[in-house]
Design an enzyme around this catalytic site. Structure first.
Site, mmCIF file in Angstrom:
data_model
loop_
_atom_site.group_PDB
_atom_site.id
_atom_site.type_symbol
_atom_site.label_atom_id
_atom_site.label_comp_id
_atom_site.label_asym_id
_atom_site.label_seq_id
_atom_site.Cartn_x
_atom_site.Cartn_y
_atom_site.Cartn_z
ATOM 1 N N ARG A 68 -14.145 2.190 -0.527
ATOM 2 C CA ARG A 68 -13.869 0.596 -0.822
ATOM 3 C C ARG A 68 -13.367 -0.443 -0.362
ATOM 4 O O ARG A 68 -13.575 -1.456 0.296
ATOM 5 C CB ARG A 68 -12.312 0.982 -2.082
ATOM 6 C CG ARG A 68 -11.764 -0.369 -2.818
ATOM 7 C CD ARG A 68 -10.721 -0.187 -3.387
ATOM 8 N NE ARG A 68 -10.054 -1.321 -4.499
ATOM 9 C CZ ARG A 68 -8.898 -1.952 -4.107
ATOM 10 N NH1 ARG A 68 -8.017 -1.612 -3.421
ATOM 11 N NH2 ARG A 68 -9.053 -2.701 -4.605
ATOM 12 N N HIS A 89 -16.284 3.639 -9.639
ATOM 13 C CA HIS A 89 -15.123 3.350 -10.442
ATOM 14 C C HIS A 89 -15.477 4.965 -11.210
ATOM 15 O O HIS A 89 -14.996 5.177 -12.250
ATOM 16 C CB HIS A 89 -14.933 2.297 -11.354
ATOM 17 C CG HIS A 89 -14.426 1.313 -10.665
ATOM 18 N ND1 HIS A 89 -14.764 -0.124 -10.981
ATOM 19 C CD2 HIS A 89 -14.156 0.754 -8.955
ATOM 20 C CE1 HIS A 89 -13.830 -0.621 -10.411
ATOM 21 N NE2 HIS A 89 -13.826 -0.655 -8.660
ATOM 22 N N ASN A 133 -6.230 -6.975 -1.596
ATOM 23 C CA ASN A 133 -5.934 -6.043 -0.944
ATOM 24 C C ASN A 133 -4.350 -5.437 -0.217
ATOM 25 O O ASN A 133 -4.153 -4.248 0.080
ATOM 26 C CB ASN A 133 -6.272 -5.697 1.052
ATOM 27 C CG ASN A 133 -7.675 -5.874 0.785
ATOM 28 O OD1 ASN A 133 -8.536 -5.628 0.259
ATOM 29 N ND2 ASN A 133 -8.418 -6.330 1.607
ATOM 30 N N HIS A 180 -15.186 -4.207 0.278
ATOM 31 C CA HIS A 180 -14.144 -5.525 0.514
ATOM 32 C C HIS A 180 -14.365 -6.204 1.922
ATOM 33 O O HIS A 180 -13.553 -7.396 2.804
ATOM 34 C CB HIS A 180 -12.518 -4.755 0.716
ATOM 35 C CG HIS A 180 -12.068 -4.583 -1.033
ATOM 36 N ND1 HIS A 180 -10.815 -4.619 -1.267
ATOM 37 C CD2 HIS A 180 -12.859 -4.818 -1.902
ATOM 38 C CE1 HIS A 180 -10.855 -5.119 -2.607
ATOM 39 N NE2 HIS A 180 -11.755 -4.547 -3.114
#
Ligand code: HEM
Ligand SMILES: *[C@@H]1O[C@H](CO)[C@@H](O)[C@H](O)[C@H]1NC(C)=O
Ligand SMILES: *[C@@H]1O[C@H](CO)[C@@H](O)[C@H](O)[C@H]1NC(C)=O
Ligand SMILES: *[C@@H]1O[C@H](CO)[C@@H](O)[C@H](O)[C@H]1NC(C)=O
Ligand SMILES: *[C@@H]1O[C@H](CO)[C@@H](O)[C@H](O)[C@H]1NC(C)=O
Ligand SMILES: *[C@@H]1O[C@H](CO)[C@@H](O)[C@H](O)[C@H]1NC(C)=O
Ligand SMILES: *[C@@H]1O[C@H](CO)[C@@H](O)[C@H](O)[C@H]1NC(C)=O
Length: 331
Positions: A64, A195, A96, A68
């Site tokens: 992740r 996910h 975040n 990001h």
């Protein structure tokens, strides 16, 4: 004569096209560290493996971070910079804050690499390598990671607030954010398959459990048994920081169950379920194909990770190789 000129101009335009492709595409390379840090992949893997022994979620947290990172100014390690006089950290951005994790493990990987190959490997590349290691160690595909990114001298907190998709903004807005960084609908569905592991906090989906979209009722696309499980994890009066598994069937394994969950109305985030439940959406047939064929998912996922990893890298003499992932050198 005319045909000679036509032929020469064809050759020139072919050469020109080849040069353009070289410039836009051939800067990252799977062998970038072959002489300067030949063992870098196994160092990353070894440190990650030991972190997984005490925290089975950590691989998910690291991939992740790469996502990001790449969506904000490209894959340049900008997410790793702490606040300082000149840096407004992306760690404090809306997507975040109180959410991204694993920065200490990135530090441990960096330390191990610096011990073996000082000054050679960027923090941006560490995130790409850790992502591949996380997926393959969890039972997912392996791929040849493209390398040679350099680290930014700046962060972009405002960009993190606006460029990273939110779970509640709707499929068309999320599709637009992927498109803005050159990723298509196939990439969106494949990468959402990340996910298949990791966790999400109640605060990011609790609206679906009690008061969806101001209706006073749960999200009608949630299966009733899944709804009651989630209501137990996230009681209305409980902590919004409790976490649920993003994949209720195999929480720490990397497989295609995420897609069958969506077909069974067991997507945890609104953004997950919308890939399958949005009437007429182009994403539905892709969900169905990944659900019925794990090989197809794994192949697409690996390619889409390469596509995401190619978002606007700093290369050549742009940026730097940070000595400490949290700070610009000399600051
Ligand atoms: C499509 C748009 C996406 C949205 C709206 C989204 C949103 C979210 C949210 C809200 C969480 C929970 C964070 C928390 O509770 O602190 C999460 C977790 C996660 N996301 Fe996404 N995500 C998206 C795409 C992606 C992509 C492209 C990847 C990687 C390729 C990814 C990998 C993960 C992972 C592995 C976790 C679990 C992290 C952990 O357990 O620490 N997501 N995501
Ligand atoms: C490569 O790194 C691994 C993990 O740190 C280590 O066990 C192995 O001995 C290293 N190999 C070489 C050739 O340095
Ligand atoms: C982060 O979580 C803490 C509680 O753990 C809370 O006090 C703080 O307001 C949260 N910060 C943000 C920006 O949501
Ligand atoms: C980004 O969002 C956070 C949290 O909502 C906010 O505190 C911060 O001021 C925003 N930063 C910028 C530069 O817009
Ligand atoms: C989708 O994006 C548009 C344009 O930025 C914005 O006005 C709208 O509020 C977004 N929708 C949601 C549900 O956040
Ligand atoms: C939420 O409600 C608005 C207005 O009633 C509606 O236009 C929108 O489609 C709803 N969104 C979802 C995801 O159901
Ligand atoms: C599954 O997908 C792979 C990769 O796209 C493909 O080669 C294979 O034929 C598919 N298998 C089936 C049963 O459709």
């Amino acid at each position: 004569m005319a045909s000679y000129i036509a032929h020469a101009s064809f050759l020139l335009s072919t050469l020109f096209t080849a040069l353009m492709l070289y410039h836009s595409n051939a800067q990252l390379s799977s062998t970038f560290y072959a002489t300067t840090c030949p063992n870098v992949s196994s160092i990353v893997r070894t440190v990650l493996q030991s972190a997984l022994n005490s925290d089975p979620r950590i691989g998910a947290s690291l991939i992740r971070l790469h996502f990001h990172d790449c969506f904000v100014n490209g894959c340049d390690g900008s997410i790793l910079l702490d606040n300082s006089a000149n840096i407004q950290s992306e760690k404090d951005s809306a997507p975040n804050t109180n959410s991204t994790r694993g920065f200490d493990v990135v530090d441990n990987i960096k330390t191990a690499i610096e011990n073996a190959c000082p000054g050679a490997v960027s923090c941006a590349d560490i995130l790409a390598l850790a992502s591949e290691a996380a997926v393959s160690l969890a039972g997912g595909p392996s791929w040849s990671v493209l390398l040679g990114r350099r680290d930014s001298l700046t962060a972009n907190q405002a960009g993190a607030n606006t460029s990273i998709p939110s779970p509640v903004e709707g499929l068309s807005n999320i599709t637009a954010k992927f498109s803005a960084v050159g990723l298509n609908t196939n990439d969106l569905v494949a990468l959402s398959g990340a996910h298949t592991f990791g966790r999400a906090q109640c605060r990011l989906f609790i609206n679906r459990l009690y008061n969806f979209n101001g209706t006073g009722n749960p999200d009608p696309t949630l299966s009733s048994s899944y709804l009651s499980n989630l209501q137990q994890i996230c009681p209305q009066t409980g902590s919004r920081f409790n976490v649920a598994n993003l994949d209720p069937t195999t929480p720490d394994g990397f497989d295609n169950n995420y897609f069958s969950n969506l077909q069974n109305n067991q997507g945890l985030l609104q953004s997950d379920q919308e890939l399958f439940s949005t009437t007429g959406a182009a994403t539905i047939s892709i969900v169905n194909s990944f659900s019925s064929n794990q090989t197809a998912f794994f192949q697409s996922f690996a390619q889409s990770m390469i596509n995401m990893g190619n978002i606007s890298p700093l290369t050549g003499s742009s940026g730097e190789i940070r000595a400490n992932c949290r700070k610009v050198n000399g600051s």
